[in-house]
Design an enzyme around this catalytic site. Sequence first.
Site, PDB file in Angstrom:
ATOM      1  N   SER A 114     -57.769 144.623  -1.247  1.00 16.59           N
ATOM      2  CA  SER A 114     -57.291 145.908  -0.699  1.00 16.59           C
ATOM      3  C   SER A 114     -58.347 146.726   0.021  1.00 16.59           C
ATOM      4  CB  SER A 114     -56.752 146.784  -1.834  1.00 16.59           C
ATOM      5  OG  SER A 114     -55.699 146.155  -2.483  1.00 16.59           O
ATOM      6  N   HIS A 119     -53.999 144.845   3.454  1.00 15.05           N
ATOM      7  CA  HIS A 119     -54.336 143.421   3.395  1.00 15.05           C
ATOM      8  C   HIS A 119     -54.069 142.779   4.751  1.00 15.05           C
ATOM      9  CE1 HIS A 119     -55.124 142.818  -0.933  1.00 15.05           C
ATOM     10  NE2 HIS A 119     -54.561 144.005  -0.957  1.00 15.05           N
ATOM     11  N   HIS A 167     -50.290 138.711  -3.861  1.00 14.14           N
ATOM     12  CA  HIS A 167     -50.314 139.278  -5.227  1.00 14.14           C
ATOM     13  C   HIS A 167     -49.077 138.855  -6.028  1.00 14.14           C
ATOM     14  CE1 HIS A 167     -52.779 142.186  -2.937  1.00 14.14           C
ATOM     15  NE2 HIS A 167     -53.493 142.235  -4.034  1.00 14.14           N
ATOM     16  N   TYR A 172     -47.615 140.858  -8.022  1.00 14.14           N
ATOM     17  CA  TYR A 172     -46.682 142.001  -8.017  1.00 14.14           C
ATOM     18  C   TYR A 172     -45.766 142.021  -6.800  1.00 14.14           C
ATOM     19  CZ  TYR A 172     -50.166 144.462  -5.041  1.00 14.14           C
ATOM     20  OH  TYR A 172     -51.036 144.807  -4.056  1.00 14.14           O
ATOM     21  N   GLU A 173     -46.085 141.207  -5.796  1.00 15.07           N
ATOM     22  CA  GLU A 173     -45.208 141.139  -4.624  1.00 15.07           C
ATOM     23  C   GLU A 173     -43.977 140.268  -4.903  1.00 15.07           C
ATOM     24  OE1 GLU A 173     -47.347 140.833  -0.689  1.00 15.07           O
ATOM     25  OE2 GLU A 173     -49.017 140.498  -2.055  1.00 15.07           O
ATOM     26  N   ALA A 183     -60.106 145.629  -5.728  1.00 13.68           N
ATOM     27  CA  ALA A 183     -60.209 147.043  -6.091  1.00 13.68           C
ATOM     28  C   ALA A 183     -59.806 147.175  -7.551  1.00 13.68           C
ATOM     29  CB  ALA A 183     -59.263 147.853  -5.219  1.00 13.68           C
ATOM     30  N   MET A 226     -55.053 144.499 -10.475  1.00 16.02           N
ATOM     31  CA  MET A 226     -53.825 143.690 -10.396  1.00 16.02           C
ATOM     32  C   MET A 226     -54.060 142.356  -9.696  1.00 16.02           C
ATOM     33  SD  MET A 226     -51.254 146.740  -9.212  1.00 16.02           S
ATOM     34  CE  MET A 226     -51.392 148.384  -9.922  1.00 16.02           C
ATOM     35  N   SER A 227     -55.290 141.944  -9.560  1.00 14.53           N
ATOM     36  CA  SER A 227     -55.557 140.686  -8.841  1.00 14.53           C
ATOM     37  C   SER A 227     -56.866 140.073  -9.337  1.00 14.53           C
ATOM     38  CB  SER A 227     -55.649 140.949  -7.327  1.00 14.53           C
ATOM     39  OG  SER A 227     -56.748 141.780  -7.046  1.00 14.53           O
ATOM     40  N   ASN A 261     -60.841 154.187  -8.244  1.00 16.48           N
ATOM     41  CA  ASN A 261     -60.339 155.383  -8.940  1.00 16.48           C
ATOM     42  C   ASN A 261     -60.866 155.346 -10.365  1.00 16.48           C
ATOM     43  OD1 ASN A 261     -58.344 153.070  -8.837  1.00 16.48           O
ATOM     44  ND2 ASN A 261     -57.435 154.232 -10.510  1.00 16.48           N
ATOM     45  N   HIS A 264     -51.885 154.275  -4.171  1.00 18.57           N
ATOM     46  CA  HIS A 264     -52.453 153.176  -3.389  1.00 18.57           C
ATOM     47  C   HIS A 264     -53.310 153.740  -2.256  1.00 18.57           C
ATOM     48  CE1 HIS A 264     -52.885 149.061  -2.203  1.00 18.57           C
ATOM     49  NE2 HIS A 264     -52.343 149.250  -1.014  1.00 18.57           N
TER      50      HIS A 264
HETATM   51  N1  HPA Z   1     -55.011 149.992 -12.032  1.00 18.78           N
HETATM   52  C1  HPA Z   1     -54.639 148.742 -11.643  1.00 18.78           C
HETATM   53  N2  HPA Z   1     -55.016 148.211 -10.495  1.00 18.78           N
HETATM   54  C2  HPA Z   1     -55.820 148.923  -9.703  1.00 18.78           C
HETATM   55  C3  HPA Z   1     -56.258 150.210 -10.053  1.00 18.78           C
HETATM   56  C4  HPA Z   1     -55.828 150.768 -11.274  1.00 18.78           C
HETATM   57  O1  HPA Z   1     -56.180 151.897 -11.638  1.00 18.78           O
HETATM   58  N3  HPA Z   1     -57.050 150.662  -9.047  1.00 18.78           N
HETATM   59  C5  HPA Z   1     -57.108 149.661  -8.124  1.00 18.78           C
HETATM   60  N4  HPA Z   1     -56.360 148.615  -8.518  1.00 18.78           N
END
Ligand code: HPA
Length: 276
Positions: free
Chosen positions: A29, A60, A82, A84-85, A112, A210-211, A234, A246
């Site tokens: 990301s 992406h 991903h 999640y997609e 990320a 998430m990856s 974050n 995001h």
């Molecule tokens: N949680 C899950 N996936 C992420 C986060 C998060 O806080 N930040 C970037 N990818």
Amino acid sequence: MVTAARDYISARLLEAGLPVPALGITLGSGLGDAAPELEGAIEISCREVPGWPPCGAPGHAGLLRCGTYGGTGVLVQSGRPHYYEGLDMGEVTLPVRVMAASGIGKVFMANAAGALNPVYEKGYILLVRDHINLMGVNPLRGMRDENGNPRFLDLSSLYDVESGDALEERGKASGWPMESGVLVAVCGPSYETGAELRYMRLVGGDAVSMSLVPEALMAHCLGLAVTAVSVITNVWDLRMPRATSHQEVLDTATGSTALLKEVIYAWLGLSLARDA
Ligand code: HPA
């Protein structure tokens, strides 16, 4: 699927007079700008590659850049598919399986992540030394070893220790905001609840994403040396989590590409030196 994609990429490399790649880099990301400058570079849109899954998440690019660094073939994947997609783990891990089939022996993965460790700040780099897979799925499910038995893969040294130690040392010498730690993997696409974040911290997580973990597992299974980092996009306040988005993730990731690029150049240098 893997063979068709591998053959397509090999033909493009051959046409451009590029060698078989030995090193692979995966950028997630908002991190595409961290791609190193390569000699004789060509770009291949992932959409052109037969069987390549869609990389539909914002931020992406879905681009492969191939070239050489110090005479060695390098393939950079900007943008990843991903779980999640709605893709399955076969699709999520296709790029790394294509890398392995193409002759790549070492891979650098970046994504990320949100910080659970209160010491981390936005823009820090987590050098992934271990992970906790809370995705509830394992991409090696169904894989068999050469005797037909389930692939009971040892994970005690999944993340390459030698390159991790060397990068840690380089980071200290260069004053990089970098910490070694444990990455927790979740499915997404929702972010975590406060209780989930506190649980992940309690069990030893430093950051959550998430990856990356599915690809790292597959890469290790296929014998690739894995170096992985997460850009902290974050930082969670575990007592009272503030909303994230995001957009925040992408904005911080984009602002961290210069540092990540430096880390990638260091990894390339180390990888070439190790092979010399
Ligand atoms: N949680 C899950 N996936 C992420 C986060 C998060 O806080 N930040 C970037 N990818």
